[in-house]
Write a protein that holds these residues in place. Structure first.
Motif, PDB file in Angstrom:
ATOM      1  N   HIS A 101      -9.348  49.808  -5.817  1.00 40.30           N
ATOM      2  CA  HIS A 101     -10.802  49.610  -5.788  1.00 40.30           C
ATOM      3  C   HIS A 101     -11.060  48.147  -6.088  1.00 40.30           C
ATOM      4  N   ILE A 102     -11.689  47.451  -5.164  1.00 43.41           N
ATOM      5  CA  ILE A 102     -11.943  46.013  -5.298  1.00 43.41           C
ATOM      6  C   ILE A 102     -13.417  45.780  -5.601  1.00 43.41           C
ATOM      7  N   GLU A 103     -13.683  45.095  -6.685  1.00 42.44           N
ATOM      8  CA  GLU A 103     -15.060  44.796  -7.060  1.00 42.44           C
ATOM      9  C   GLU A 103     -15.596  43.634  -6.226  1.00 42.44           C
ATOM     10  N   ALA A 104     -16.911  43.523  -6.173  1.00 46.03           N
ATOM     11  CA  ALA A 104     -17.533  42.382  -5.501  1.00 46.03           C
ATOM     12  C   ALA A 104     -17.128  41.098  -6.218  1.00 46.03           C
ATOM     13  N   GLY A 105     -16.977  40.035  -5.456  1.00 43.44           N
ATOM     14  CA  GLY A 105     -16.624  38.761  -6.058  1.00 43.44           C
ATOM     15  C   GLY A 105     -15.545  38.041  -5.278  1.00 43.44           C
ATOM     16  N   VAL A 106     -15.022  36.988  -5.879  1.00 44.31           N
ATOM     17  CA  VAL A 106     -14.015  36.150  -5.245  1.00 44.31           C
ATOM     18  C   VAL A 106     -12.626  36.663  -5.621  1.00 44.31           C
ATOM     19  N   HIS A 107     -11.770  36.787  -4.631  1.00 41.07           N
ATOM     20  CA  HIS A 107     -10.415  37.308  -4.862  1.00 41.07           C
ATOM     21  C   HIS A 107      -9.397  36.411  -4.167  1.00 41.07           C
TER      22      HIS A 107
END
Length: 281
Positions: free
Chosen positions: A23-29
């Motif tokens: 599960h990837i949260e919103a934001g910069v990765h």
């Protein structure tokens, strides 16, 4: 930098292939360099993100596949959270499969891919997910066979027979392919839309997409995009909340004159005509 919340759901298989659900949260990765090949299969509804590698926004749909070869890195900024399946293939597995293919496919051919659509990769990913989700009852031989099949498919991605026909084998765009292309166009009207980009969405070659789209819609792909941009601009202009330059930018036109030119051709009215028609009499 926001690394994103990741919830592993599947255990590793004792072979050259591993799967994990994230599960990837919103934001910069940031995707750091890794000593293995990564296949990411998007699980969520339409998700808009900015790709640092190409400097462009993309809309990912469920089933979209990203391939990051060993030693490559990447990065993106997600506007909303999303779920993805990550499959890891060890280089040793890829090299073994390449050797068994008699040198016809080389691991060195692997390139970073985005928005790849491939029914076989999706099918293999679902089979592996189903087995690992239930505790891997089929054993390591099953996982290894799935990994080998994935390796064969990845090594053959550039073979010319990949998109000779549509997904239903009829030599036309399937309903699913057409729906994906139309939805993608609607979501990205404000962005540059190339035939190469849309062909990846459709899972067809550029030449086939041009031909099959005109057969399905009765108009060329380029003209369809222009008409949708003009219609979106017409609605925004009639709402009266934005300047003409803002409307042009939001609908993918280079400037106001470009917008006016195509509005005149498509609907016989310019932005100024529409503005005047809105004035109280």
């Amino acid at each position: 930098m926001n690394r994103g919340a990741m919830r592993p759901q599947f255990a590793s298989a004792p072979s050259g292939v591993t799967m994990v659900s994230r599960h990837i949260e919103a934001g910069v990765h940031r995707l750091s360099r890794a000593p293995y090949h990564r296949i990411m299969v998007h699980k969520s509804a339409a998700t808009r993100s900015y790709c640092n590698q190409v400097g462009r926004y993309f809309v990912r749909l469920a089933g979209d596949i990203d391939l990051v070869p060993a030693g490559e890195e990447g990065g993106f900024e997600a506007e909303t959270p999303f779920d993805t399946i990550e499959i890891v293939l060890q280089p040793a597995l890829m090299e073994r499969v390449a050797a068994e293919l008699g040198g016809k496919a080389l691991v060195a051919r692997l390139d970073t891919r985005h928005l790849l659509r491939d029914q076989r990769i999706e099918h293999l990913a679902r089979a592996l997910q189903s087995d690992l989700d239930t505790g891997a009852p089929s054993g390591p031989l099953f996982a290894d066979s799935i990994g080998a099949a994935l390796a064969v498919r990845l090594l053959g991605l550039d073979e010319p027979d990949i998109d000779r026909t549509s997904r239903d084998g009829t030599g036309r765009l399937s309903d699913t392919q057409l729906k994906r292309v139309l939805e993608y166009i609607e979501a990205a009207l404000h962005e540059p839309l190339s035939i190469q980009r849309l062909s990846r969405v459709a899972g067809a070659s550029s030449s086939h997409l041009r031909t099959w789209f005109k057969v399905a819609m009765g108009v060329t792909l380029h003209r369809y995009v222009l008409r949708r941009r003009v219609e979106r601009a017409r609605v925004l202009l009639q709402q009266g909340d934005l300047s003409t330059s803002e409307v042009a930018e939001l609908t993918g036109f280079a400037h106001q004159s470009h917008l006016a030119h195509w509005m005149r051709r498509e609907i016989g009215q310019t932005p100024r005509d529409l503005r005047r028609a809105q004035l109280p009499r």
